[in-house]
Write an enzyme that holds these catalytic residues in place. Structure first.
Site, PDB file in Angstrom:
ATOM      1  N   LYS A  22       0.855  -1.209   0.000  1.00  0.00           N
ATOM      2  CA  LYS A  22       0.000   0.000   0.000  1.00  0.00           C
ATOM      3  C   LYS A  22       0.885   1.252   0.000  1.00  0.00           C
ATOM      4  O   LYS A  22       0.644   2.192  -0.749  1.00  0.00           O
ATOM      5  CB  LYS A  22      -0.884  -0.017   1.238  1.00  0.00           C
ATOM      6  CG  LYS A  22      -1.439   1.333   1.643  1.00  0.00           C
ATOM      7  CD  LYS A  22      -2.277   1.264   2.885  1.00  0.00           C
ATOM      8  CE  LYS A  22      -1.512   1.434   4.152  1.00  0.00           C
ATOM      9  NZ  LYS A  22      -1.219   2.805   4.557  1.00  0.00           N
ATOM     10  N   ASN A  23       1.923   1.245   0.845  1.00  0.00           N
ATOM     11  CA  ASN A  23       2.734   2.458   1.033  1.00  0.00           C
ATOM     12  C   ASN A  23       3.732   2.695  -0.081  1.00  0.00           C
ATOM     13  O   ASN A  23       4.461   3.682  -0.059  1.00  0.00           O
ATOM     14  CB  ASN A  23       3.435   2.423   2.398  1.00  0.00           C
ATOM     15  CG  ASN A  23       2.435   2.597   3.527  1.00  0.00           C
ATOM     16  OD1 ASN A  23       1.271   2.923   3.296  1.00  0.00           O
ATOM     17  ND2 ASN A  23       2.877   2.354   4.747  1.00  0.00           N
ATOM     18  N   CYS A 120      -4.305  12.091  13.335  1.00  0.00           N
ATOM     19  CA  CYS A 120      -5.017  10.817  13.228  1.00  0.00           C
ATOM     20  C   CYS A 120      -4.782  10.102  14.554  1.00  0.00           C
ATOM     21  O   CYS A 120      -4.164  10.633  15.467  1.00  0.00           O
ATOM     22  CB  CYS A 120      -4.497   9.997  12.044  1.00  0.00           C
ATOM     23  SG  CYS A 120      -2.841   9.394  12.315  1.00  0.00           S
ATOM     24  N   ARG A 125       0.789  14.168  13.127  1.00  0.00           N
ATOM     25  CA  ARG A 125       1.197  13.944  11.746  1.00  0.00           C
ATOM     26  C   ARG A 125       1.414  15.234  10.939  1.00  0.00           C
ATOM     27  O   ARG A 125       0.750  15.491   9.944  1.00  0.00           O
ATOM     28  CB  ARG A 125       0.204  13.045  11.017  1.00  0.00           C
ATOM     29  CG  ARG A 125      -0.226  11.793  11.745  1.00  0.00           C
ATOM     30  CD  ARG A 125       0.867  10.757  11.915  1.00  0.00           C
ATOM     31  NE  ARG A 125       1.300  10.168  10.664  1.00  0.00           N
ATOM     32  CZ  ARG A 125       0.678   9.164  10.059  1.00  0.00           C
ATOM     33  NH1 ARG A 125      -0.430   8.690  10.559  1.00  0.00           N
ATOM     34  NH2 ARG A 125       1.152   8.664   8.938  1.00  0.00           N
ATOM     35  N   ASP A 309       5.455   0.263  12.070  1.00  0.00           N
ATOM     36  CA  ASP A 309       4.221  -0.362  11.572  1.00  0.00           C
ATOM     37  C   ASP A 309       4.082  -1.814  11.990  1.00  0.00           C
ATOM     38  O   ASP A 309       3.054  -2.428  11.711  1.00  0.00           O
ATOM     39  CB  ASP A 309       4.168  -0.269  10.037  1.00  0.00           C
ATOM     40  CG  ASP A 309       3.962   1.148   9.579  1.00  0.00           C
ATOM     41  OD1 ASP A 309       4.076   1.403   8.371  1.00  0.00           O
ATOM     42  OD2 ASP A 309       3.711   2.021  10.435  1.00  0.00           O
ATOM     43  N   ARG A 401      -8.169  -0.775   5.325  1.00  0.00           N
ATOM     44  CA  ARG A 401      -7.386   0.286   4.665  1.00  0.00           C
ATOM     45  C   ARG A 401      -6.075  -0.257   4.117  1.00  0.00           C
ATOM     46  O   ARG A 401      -5.552   0.245   3.135  1.00  0.00           O
ATOM     47  CB  ARG A 401      -7.064   1.398   5.672  1.00  0.00           C
ATOM     48  CG  ARG A 401      -8.257   2.187   6.121  1.00  0.00           C
ATOM     49  CD  ARG A 401      -7.820   3.412   6.890  1.00  0.00           C
ATOM     50  NE  ARG A 401      -6.856   4.195   6.118  1.00  0.00           N
ATOM     51  CZ  ARG A 401      -6.397   5.374   6.525  1.00  0.00           C
ATOM     52  NH1 ARG A 401      -6.774   5.872   7.668  1.00  0.00           N
ATOM     53  NH2 ARG A 401      -5.534   6.050   5.790  1.00  0.00           N
TER      54      ARG A 401
HETATM   55  C1  EPZ Z   1       4.737   6.718   6.472  1.00  0.00           C
HETATM   56  O1  EPZ Z   1       3.976   7.732   7.086  1.00  0.00           O
HETATM   57  C2  EPZ Z   1       3.807   5.532   6.352  1.00  0.00           C
HETATM   58  N1  EPZ Z   1       2.659   5.896   5.517  1.00  0.00           N
HETATM   59  C3  EPZ Z   1       3.326   5.110   7.742  1.00  0.00           C
HETATM   60  O2  EPZ Z   1       2.539   3.938   7.587  1.00  0.00           O
HETATM   61  C4  EPZ Z   1       4.540   4.771   8.591  1.00  0.00           C
HETATM   62  O3  EPZ Z   1       4.111   4.456   9.897  1.00  0.00           O
HETATM   63  C5  EPZ Z   1       5.491   5.975   8.637  1.00  0.00           C
HETATM   64  O4  EPZ Z   1       5.850   6.353   7.299  1.00  0.00           O
HETATM   65  C6  EPZ Z   1       6.779   5.664   9.396  1.00  0.00           C
HETATM   66  O5  EPZ Z   1       7.435   4.583   8.811  1.00  0.00           O
HETATM   67  C7  EPZ Z   1       2.813   5.915   4.174  1.00  0.00           C
HETATM   68  O6  EPZ Z   1       3.875   5.656   3.644  1.00  0.00           O
HETATM   69  C8  EPZ Z   1       1.594   6.263   3.370  1.00  0.00           C
HETATM   70  P1  EPZ Z   1       6.827  10.023   8.535  1.00  0.00           P
HETATM   71  P2  EPZ Z   1       4.552   9.244   7.118  1.00  0.00           P
HETATM   72  O7  EPZ Z   1       6.682  11.292   7.779  1.00  0.00           O
HETATM   73  O8  EPZ Z   1       5.400   9.489   5.954  1.00  0.00           O
HETATM   74  C9  EPZ Z   1       7.283  13.373  11.835  1.00  0.00           C
HETATM   75  C10 EPZ Z   1       0.737   2.544   7.931  1.00  0.00           C
HETATM   76  O9  EPZ Z   1       0.450   1.948   8.972  1.00  0.00           O
HETATM   77  N2  EPZ Z   1       7.124  14.330  10.732  1.00  0.00           N
HETATM   78  O10 EPZ Z   1       7.948   9.102   8.179  1.00  0.00           O
HETATM   79  O11 EPZ Z   1       3.401  10.141   7.377  1.00  0.00           O
HETATM   80  C11 EPZ Z   1       6.041  12.545  12.088  1.00  0.00           C
HETATM   81  O12 EPZ Z   1       5.157  13.228  12.947  1.00  0.00           O
HETATM   82  C12 EPZ Z   1       1.162   3.980   7.990  1.00  0.00           C
HETATM   83  O13 EPZ Z   1       0.760   2.019   6.784  1.00  0.00           O
HETATM   84  C13 EPZ Z   1       7.240  15.694  11.012  1.00  0.00           C
HETATM   85  O14 EPZ Z   1       7.465  16.093  12.159  1.00  0.00           O
HETATM   86  O15 EPZ Z   1       5.469   9.209   8.412  1.00  0.00           O
HETATM   87  C14 EPZ Z   1       6.612  11.295  12.725  1.00  0.00           C
HETATM   88  O16 EPZ Z   1       6.826  11.524  14.095  1.00  0.00           O
HETATM   89  C15 EPZ Z   1       0.923   4.570   9.350  1.00  0.00           C
HETATM   90  N3  EPZ Z   1       7.085  16.581   9.996  1.00  0.00           N
HETATM   91  C16 EPZ Z   1       7.956  11.120  12.027  1.00  0.00           C
HETATM   92  O17 EPZ Z   1       8.260  12.391  11.456  1.00  0.00           O
HETATM   93  C17 EPZ Z   1       6.828  16.180   8.704  1.00  0.00           C
HETATM   94  O18 EPZ Z   1       6.719  17.045   7.806  1.00  0.00           O
HETATM   95  C18 EPZ Z   1       7.932  10.083  10.902  1.00  0.00           C
HETATM   96  O19 EPZ Z   1       6.830  10.363  10.089  1.00  0.00           O
HETATM   97  C19 EPZ Z   1       6.713  14.806   8.446  1.00  0.00           C
HETATM   98  C20 EPZ Z   1       6.873  13.903   9.470  1.00  0.00           C
END
Ligand code: EPZ
Length: 438
Positions: A22-23, A120, A125, A309, A401
């Site tokens: 999915k990701n 969420c 996020r 995850d 999802r």
């Molecule tokens: C991706 O989310 C995945 N989703 C998530 O999978 C996964 O848990 C996550 O990466 C971590 O591996 C998709 O790929 C669609 P991040 P993402 O940006 O990109 C902070 C699932 O279960 N951050 O890597 O949204 C954030 O708050 C989902 O399939 C900022 O502060 O996660 C977090 O603490 C859930 N500012 C950390 O970084 C930003 O601009 C990592 O988030 C972006 C992120």
């Protein structure tokens, strides 16, 4: 709302097949925005988030065919005309990964309006790092009425150093950079396999990218990208979830169509717990357990560390391991939503900030439980597979999802699991069994 009814106690035996990631599919679908030509993606998982992404692209003017026939899980996307470069709140609020269209829209159209994703279940996020990178590339960004508006005549190359490692942030800015004027150097990038997959698609479309999968990615912008055909790689989190399912039920399960090289951290932890995992060819793993599991701590990290995850799923297994397991969640601030429901099933888990302490082995008993987010739901399925009696899991739309027909896949290897609508659900559904459980 659909529910799952699961009777625990059956070891999983046989072969279970993993779907496309999915990701990986989500950023790859967004990448189609970058060209007027057709992009064809194979091995697309039949999950709700993909349907949401289809609706999002269509709402912007794209033509999206999505088919799940026996021979194909394929989508064909044509963004020849993008009449409205807007990701509307009604769609974004159901899937925060909608922010992945931000970079491609600015790169292709010079304009993007994206509803702020909002938080969420697992955290607030933010997407500040996405925006900071776009501004470095020359975009001006306004925020009003809950929407972000990003504009740029043409993005230019920049030197971007991510304050935090962000998966979709890396993907979003990679997609912005491929059409930018000049070279972009991105440092402290995410190294997830999903980044590598979307980069492979972009290169197939004519992009010039070096270093995807490492912390440093170099992009030389080009003026135009063409269509391509790309096969989405296997979902490593679904594969990891099935490895835990085989282990927690004391089964003997072959997880097929997976990519073992993406699962090293998960395999290492499961083997440390006493689970036996052996490679079967290049795309399958055999998982066996006689149930005598040992506690083993985890601390979630960015790839190639133990994935956040998989934290909830691993915690379900930890309830069945002898000893105390410490689970540290370093990525998200609120990713223990599954704990309360596991405790209701008999688990012994104490949470203190980002650390959960699991004391096992505790027998789990069936209960009526509530799903709260995608991976927490997977954790409850795993717990119900080993719990004594018949559990009912409510709000399984969360699991739909990101897991393709999980109840059919699990039933195919011996699990006693079935889906039912509620008493007022649509169509021919089995009558809710709540009366029998309560
Ligand atoms: C991706 O989310 C995945 N989703 C998530 O999978 C996964 O848990 C996550 O990466 C971590 O591996 C998709 O790929 C669609 P991040 P993402 O940006 O990109 C902070 C699932 O279960 N951050 O890597 O949204 C954030 O708050 C989902 O399939 C900022 O502060 O996660 C977090 O603490 C859930 N500012 C950390 O970084 C930003 O601009 C990592 O988030 C972006 C992120």
């Amino acid at each position: 709302m659909d529910k799952f009814v699961i009777r625990g106690g059956n070891p999983l035996l046989g072969t279970i097949r993993v779907s496309g990631a999915k990701n990986s599919a989500l950023p790859c679908m967004a990448a189609a925005i970058l060209t007027e030509d057709e992009v064809v993606l194979e091995n697309i998982p039949q999950v709700r988030d993909i349907e949401t992404e289809r609706k999002l692209l269509v709402s912007m003017g794209a033509e999206v065919e999505l088919g799940y026939g026996r021979a194909q899980h394929r989508t064909t996307i044509s963004c020849r005309v993008l009449s409205d470069p807007t990701a509307k709140y009604e769609i974004v609020k159901t899937m925060r990964a909608s922010s992945l269209v931000l970079g491609p829209l600015v790169a292709r159209c010079g304009l993007a309006r994206v509803a702020l994703p909002g938080g969420c279940a697992i955290g607030d996020r933010p997407i500040d790092l996405h925006l900071k990178g776009l501004e470095l590339m020359g975009a001006t960004i306004l925020q009003e009425h809950g929407y972000l508006e990003a504009r740029a005549e043409r993005l230019h190359g920049a030197h971007i150093v991510f304050d935090k490692i962000t998966v979709t942030g890396t993907e979003d800015l990679l997609m912005a950079a491929v059409l930018a004027e000049g070279e972009t150097l991105m440092e402290n990038c995410a190294r997830e396999p999903e980044v590598v997959d979307v980069a492979a698609l972009l290169v197939a479309m004519g992009a010039n990218i070096q270093g995807a999968g490492t912390s440093t990615i170099r992009v030389k912008g080009v003026t135009k990208l063409h269509g391509a055909r790309h096969r989405i790689h296997a979902d490593r989190i679904e594969a990891g979830t099935f490895l835990v399912a085989g282990a927690i039920t004391g089964g003997d399960l072959v997880v097929a169509n997976c990519q073992p090289s993406h699962l090293s951290a998960i395999i290492a932890k499961l083997e440390a717990c006493g689970v036996r995992i052996t490679a079967m060819g290049t795309d399958s793993l055999r998982v066996r357990s006689e149930g005598n599991l040992r506690a083993n701590d985890i601390s979630t990290e960015e790839y190639p560390g133990f994935p956040t995850d998989m934290q909830a799923q691993y915690m379900a297994l930890a309830t069945q391991a002898e000893g105390t397991t410490t689970v540290v969640e370093n990525i998200f601030e609120n990713r223990f939503m599954h704990v309360g429901e596991l405790v209701r099933m008999g688990a012994n888990v104490k949470v203190d900030g980002r650390t959960a302490t699991v004391r096992g082995k505790t027998p789990l008993s069936s209960a009526v439980v509530m799903c709260s987010d995608l991976r927490a739901s997977a954790s409850l399925v795993l717990a119900a597979l080993v719990a004594d009696g018949e559990s009912i899991l409510d709000r399984v739309y969360h699991i739909d999802r990101g897991y393709e027909r999980i109840e059919e896949k699990l039933r195919g290897v011996g699990a006693q699991i079935r889906r039912m609508g509620d008493l007022f659900g649509s169509g021919k559904r089995e009558v809710a069994l709540e009366a029998q459980v309560s």
